[in-house]
Scaffold this motif. Structure first.
Motif, mmCIF file in Angstrom:
data_model
loop_
_atom_site.group_PDB
_atom_site.id
_atom_site.type_symbol
_atom_site.label_atom_id
_atom_site.label_comp_id
_atom_site.label_asym_id
_atom_site.label_seq_id
_atom_site.Cartn_x
_atom_site.Cartn_y
_atom_site.Cartn_z
ATOM 1 N N MET A 65 2.955 -1.642 -11.150
ATOM 2 C CA MET A 65 1.940 -1.249 -10.165
ATOM 3 C C MET A 65 1.298 0.389 -10.920
ATOM 4 S SD MET A 65 4.291 -0.616 -6.877
ATOM 5 C CE MET A 65 5.861 -0.491 -7.800
ATOM 6 N N VAL A 70 6.539 4.214 -1.079
ATOM 7 C CA VAL A 70 5.812 3.507 -1.235
ATOM 8 C C VAL A 70 5.035 3.475 0.514
ATOM 9 C CG1 VAL A 70 4.987 1.491 -1.522
ATOM 10 C CG2 VAL A 70 5.385 2.179 -2.995
ATOM 11 N N THR A 71 6.271 2.566 1.331
ATOM 12 C CA THR A 71 6.278 2.572 2.571
ATOM 13 C C THR A 71 5.253 3.555 3.245
ATOM 14 O OG1 THR A 71 8.151 2.039 2.508
ATOM 15 C CG2 THR A 71 7.347 2.099 4.779
ATOM 16 N N ARG A 130 6.566 -8.874 -4.446
ATOM 17 C CA ARG A 130 7.628 -8.298 -4.542
ATOM 18 C C ARG A 130 8.537 -8.345 -5.795
ATOM 19 N NH1 ARG A 130 12.056 -4.999 0.045
ATOM 20 N NH2 ARG A 130 10.871 -3.621 -0.748
ATOM 21 N N ASN A 162 14.055 -1.014 -1.035
ATOM 22 C CA ASN A 162 13.421 -0.638 -0.881
ATOM 23 C C ASN A 162 12.216 1.281 -1.396
ATOM 24 O OD1 ASN A 162 10.917 -1.028 1.447
ATOM 25 N ND2 ASN A 162 11.350 1.125 2.167
ATOM 26 N N MET A 163 11.185 1.242 -1.460
ATOM 27 C CA MET A 163 10.697 2.038 -1.823
ATOM 28 C C MET A 163 10.006 3.299 -0.887
ATOM 29 S SD MET A 163 8.978 0.529 -5.464
ATOM 30 C CE MET A 163 8.445 2.068 -6.357
ATOM 31 N N ILE A 220 -2.512 -13.572 -2.240
ATOM 32 C CA ILE A 220 -1.962 -12.432 -0.995
ATOM 33 C C ILE A 220 -2.920 -11.927 -0.403
ATOM 34 C CG2 ILE A 220 -0.261 -11.523 -0.329
ATOM 35 C CD1 ILE A 220 1.725 -13.075 -2.471
ATOM 36 N N GLU A 221 -3.525 -11.128 -1.404
ATOM 37 C CA GLU A 221 -4.420 -10.241 -0.957
ATOM 38 C C GLU A 221 -5.743 -10.933 -0.361
ATOM 39 O OE1 GLU A 221 -6.181 -7.984 -3.871
ATOM 40 O OE2 GLU A 221 -3.896 -7.704 -3.965
ATOM 41 N N GLN A 267 4.185 -4.475 0.359
ATOM 42 C CA GLN A 267 5.164 -3.774 1.923
ATOM 43 C C GLN A 267 3.627 -4.349 2.672
ATOM 44 O OE1 GLN A 267 6.787 -0.371 2.313
ATOM 45 N NE2 GLN A 267 8.199 -0.235 0.363
ATOM 46 N N PHE A 271 -4.013 -15.047 1.799
ATOM 47 C CA PHE A 271 -2.651 -14.511 2.588
ATOM 48 C C PHE A 271 -1.098 -15.916 2.494
ATOM 49 C CE2 PHE A 271 -5.573 -12.718 5.787
ATOM 50 C CZ PHE A 271 -5.571 -12.153 5.373
ATOM 51 N N ALA A 272 -1.991 -15.786 1.192
ATOM 52 C CA ALA A 272 -0.638 -16.726 1.004
ATOM 53 C C ALA A 272 -0.901 -16.711 -0.665
ATOM 54 C CB ALA A 272 -0.893 -18.229 1.213
ATOM 55 N N GLU A 321 2.486 5.309 2.213
ATOM 56 C CA GLU A 321 1.294 5.317 1.777
ATOM 57 C C GLU A 321 1.210 3.628 2.937
ATOM 58 O OE1 GLU A 321 0.064 5.240 -1.559
ATOM 59 O OE2 GLU A 321 1.718 6.976 -3.072
ATOM 60 N N VAL A 322 1.894 2.918 2.576
ATOM 61 C CA VAL A 322 1.311 2.239 3.592
ATOM 62 C C VAL A 322 1.049 2.402 4.539
ATOM 63 C CG1 VAL A 322 1.782 -0.422 4.343
ATOM 64 C CG2 VAL A 322 2.260 -0.268 1.188
ATOM 65 N N LEU A 338 1.722 -4.493 -2.020
ATOM 66 C CA LEU A 338 1.879 -6.011 -2.121
ATOM 67 C C LEU A 338 2.172 -5.401 -0.922
ATOM 68 C CD1 LEU A 338 -0.752 -7.860 -1.482
ATOM 69 C CD2 LEU A 338 -0.456 -8.758 -3.662
ATOM 70 N N ILE A 346 -0.871 3.222 10.992
ATOM 71 C CA ILE A 346 0.589 3.237 11.304
ATOM 72 C C ILE A 346 0.979 4.624 11.561
ATOM 73 C CG2 ILE A 346 2.757 2.041 12.459
ATOM 74 C CD1 ILE A 346 1.764 -0.653 10.100
ATOM 75 N N PHE A 396 -1.301 -12.120 -7.035
ATOM 76 C CA PHE A 396 -0.835 -11.309 -6.286
ATOM 77 C C PHE A 396 -3.178 -10.832 -5.250
ATOM 78 C CE2 PHE A 396 0.852 -8.625 -9.542
ATOM 79 C CZ PHE A 396 2.404 -8.915 -8.676
ATOM 80 N N MET A 420 -2.247 4.247 5.249
ATOM 81 C CA MET A 420 -3.500 3.259 4.327
ATOM 82 C C MET A 420 -3.575 1.876 6.773
ATOM 83 S SD MET A 420 -3.151 2.230 1.263
ATOM 84 C CE MET A 420 -3.933 0.967 0.759
ATOM 85 N N LEU A 421 -2.629 1.496 6.733
ATOM 86 C CA LEU A 421 -2.952 0.763 7.846
ATOM 87 C C LEU A 421 -3.053 2.275 8.962
ATOM 88 C CD1 LEU A 421 -0.294 -1.882 7.338
ATOM 89 C CD2 LEU A 421 -2.810 -2.058 7.037
#
Lengths: 266, 445
Positions: free
Chosen positions: B402, B263-264, A70, B259-260, B418-419, A79, B422-423, B266-267, A77, B273, B415, B270-271
């Protein structure tokens, strides 16, 4: 405890036994992977064990909070990470979280609520301070630190970002050490240089590295112990001390390590 | 008595008023180049913040010396403007010291307070000129101030010195004339500070004194009107904007990034939810992720830029700047304002406005600058009127990451870690819990 070994229960184990721990210890990536910071994680878990705090960790189910992504600008990523962590946390009905990383602390506490993750989050310095105040941690004066000079380096994400200045200082005072403040402390504290995802890249061109500037200031106090409350600060300050070839004289320690040493746990 | 001075005064006053009105409109337009942003919750807290930080100058007092000097000018500015009411009354009605008969003996007290403040402001302005030009306080001598900003800062101080000198000269000459019993001048006994300079004028004849007194009077009032217009072009707008700027302060913890929501959405899609309450509306058209230019920033960012006095307390506390990196939070604010003014000029010239082939990022602020930020909030903490340069920096970074995928290579690697792991470091996720192995074997104490 029946067996004489440290216990590190996971949320999954607790859930399958139908239990819900008082608090989730969010270890963070540095606490899980960084060799130096693993010692802090272990020190903190030992403290939790000996005073009998009902805690659990996520173990392999934990992933990066997304903080560095972030801050580096990658909101997608962040989010994605947040959404999947929140699913896990909410799945376990987590209510209380303690973490030894101010970056995780800031993100979990301030940034997850907008995405559906609402928890009571404390930094381990606040948690330890509370245990001391409640008399659950009774200090023993081990480690030979009593009366020695110590300085505390404020983490930006704990201090300015969240206004936590006193908790780590009260822990140090409880250790009966002589706290010598740097000129730039508390709200005027100088960053170690690792925040805002700087930990993960080389600094821009300049005349000096930020951690060297800060280390010089810390050494200027004459303290032989530099206390920190953040994995990135720990790395930066330790590197600074090495750069100044002072690693024989000066130690950089997390406050949980100081408590563990006092309790003769290490 | 000729009515000419009154007509002239009315004319000047109206022209100045008209120019000011146009300028305020333009500044408003420039601020609202920014996106809408709602920030009017917790009204009680907002009034309190404005009272403490803007009106009460709380954050200025982190540095006591400059704070006291600044306080003198600030109080002088506010209080002397009450006297300007008398000036305007005199100017329009052709009276002289219109308030004196109404206030009686308290008029002398009021005048003495004005004179003291005029004198104190004079001393402060001289001290500030010394700090800028002789002792050369580092934050007032940095590269981004070269040229107009430096001249602007000095001009403001000189104008203020001239304005308050005019008050003192006016009162001194006025009282010399009154003592001589010249018609139209009334004795106000006991003006302390102007009496100190009275000896300078005792050798003058009546006519030249009247000329001098009238000149000082006109100079002061025309000066104030001119200064008011000048301010709208200068870095000095904080004297007004500090108030709304602090009212609209960020009251959330400083560490929290905005917060954006786009983006929330879209995420979540994608997931897979599902939002509570069933199907979502498809995301409305998103102009751009993050900020590339001033119209991507919020109007509060823009107001921040127009409120900035370029004092450099932010830059003096910035760890990147202290260690010689290019980043200067003050420059971020100056650049944002410069870009807004550039765009406005384009619009006024019937040009393309924002589509002039330039942008805030790239043409004013470089990636090297924004990449150097540690997001430590020292600049935000340091600002005496709660300007937030970090918010702008982080929005620019969002655009780079972005929209351009133009982040530094090491960040792109982070990045990716993390993808995939996850770290932020490249460790297998299955090693995450290994730290506990050693403990579990260890004997507990």
């Amino acid at each position: 405890m029946s067996e004489k070994s440290y216990k590190v229960p996971t949320m999954a184990e607790k859930a399958s036994a139908g239990e819900a721990p008082e608090v989730l210890f969010w270890v963070g990536c540095a606490g899980s992977f960084d060799d130096r910071y693993k010692a802090v994680t272990q020190a903190f878990v030992k403290i939790l064990n000996v005073i009998g705090v009902d805690f659990a960790v996520l173990g392999e189910e934990e992933t990066c909070t997304g903080d560095p992504a972030r801050r580096a600008g990658n909101e997608f990523l962040f989010q994605m990470q947040a959404a999947s962590n929140i699913q896990v946390l909410n799945g376990y009905h987590v209510k209380n979280i303690v973490t030894a990383c101010p970056h995780c602390f800031n993100t979990l506490k301030n940034e997850y609520p907008a995405l559906g993750g609402n928890y009571k989050v404390v930094h381990h310095s606040q948690f330890l301070q509370q245990l001391i105040n409640e008399g659950r941690i009774v200090l023993k004066g081990g480690g030979g630190y009593k009366g020695k000079k110590i300085t505390f380096h404020d983490s930006c994400f704990l201090g300015r970002a969240n206004g936590v200045y006193e908790a780590p200082r009260e822990v140090i005072n409880a250790l009966d050490m002589e706290l010598v403040e740097m000129k730039r402390c508390k709200s005027k504290g100088l960053c170690c240089g690792a925040g805002g995802a700087q930990m993960f890249k080389e600094p821009e061109q300049g005349k000096k590295d930020i951690n060297i500037e800060r280390t010089e200031e810390a050494l200027g106090t004459g303290a032989k112990t530099i206390a920190v409350g953040c994995p990135f600060c720990l790395t930066m300050m330790t590197d600074g001390i090495k750069n100044k070839e002072k690693e024989q004289d000066v130690q950089v320690l997390d406050i949980a390590e100081l408590i563990a040493k006092d309790l003769n746990l290490s | 008595m000729s009515i000419l001075p009154q007509v002239l005064f009315l004319l000047l006053f109206s022209v100045a008023g008209f120019i000011l009105y146009k300028r305020i409109k333009t500044i408003r337009q420039m601020i609202f180049l920014g996106r809408p942003e709602q920030r009017n919750d917790q009204k009680g807290e907002r009034w309190k913040t404005m009272g403490l930080i803007a009106f009460g100058q709380k954050k200025m007092f982190k540095r006591v010396g400059p704070a006291i000097l600044h306080l003198m000018i600030y109080v002088a500015f506010i209080i002397i403007n009450i006297e300007v009411l008398e000036f305007i009354t005199d100017g329009l009605s052709g009276s002289h010291r219109a308030f004196a008969p109404f206030l009686g003996s308290s008029y002398v007290v009021a005048m003495n307070i004005f004179e003291f403040l005029a004198f104190a402001a004079l001393v402060s302005c001289v001290a500030f000129l010394i700090r800028r030009n002789i002792t050369k306080v580092p934050r007032l001598r940095m590269g981004e101030l070269k040229g107009w900003p430096e001249l602007d800062a000095n001009l403001i101080l000189w104008i203020e010195i001239l304005l308050v000198s005019a008050i003192l000269t006016m009162n001194a000459t006025d009282q010399v004339l009154a003592e001589r019993g010249v018609a139209g001048y009334q004795l106000v006994e006991g003006l302390f500070f102007s009496s100190l300079i009275q000896p300078l004028f005792t050798t003058f004849g009546d006519t030249s004194l009247v000329v001098l007194e009238r000149f000082a009077w006109w100079f002061h009032i025309v000066g104030i009107l001119g200064f008011a217009i000048y301010i709208t072009y200068s870095k000095h707008m904080h004297i007004f904007l500090a108030f709304p700027n602090t009212w609209y302060s960020n009251l959330k913890p400083k560490g929290e990034m905005k917060n954006m929501p786009e983006v929330t959405q879209e995420v979540k899609l994608m997931l897979g939810i599902q939002e509570e309450g069933g199907a979502q509306e498809s995301p409305s058209e998103i102009a751009r992720f993050g900020a590339k230019d001033v119209n991507d920033l919020s109007w509060i960012n823009m107001m921040n830029a127009f409120s900035c006095t370029e004092c450099g307390r932010c830059t003096a506390e910035c760890p990147a700047n202290i260690t010689g990196k290019k980043l200067s939070p003050r420059k971020i604010m100056m650049d944002t304002r410069d870009r807004a003014e550039e765009v406005m000029e384009n619009i006024n010239n019937g040009g393309k406005g924002l589509d002039d082939g330039k942008a805030l990022l790239g043409d004013h602020i470089s990636k090297e600058e924004i990449n150097a930020c540690t997001s430590c909030n020292a600049c935000v903490e340091a600002c005496p009127i709660n300007i937030d340069p970090l918010d702008i920096i982080l929005q620019l970074r969002r655009y780079v990451a972005m929209e351009e995928s133009g982040s530094p290579a090491q960040w792109n690697a982070m990045f990716q870690n993390i993808e995939t792991s996850f770290a932020p470091w490249k460790f297998p996720p299955t090693d995450r819990f290994k730290w506990a192995d050693k403990l579990k074997d260890q004997e507990a104490k």
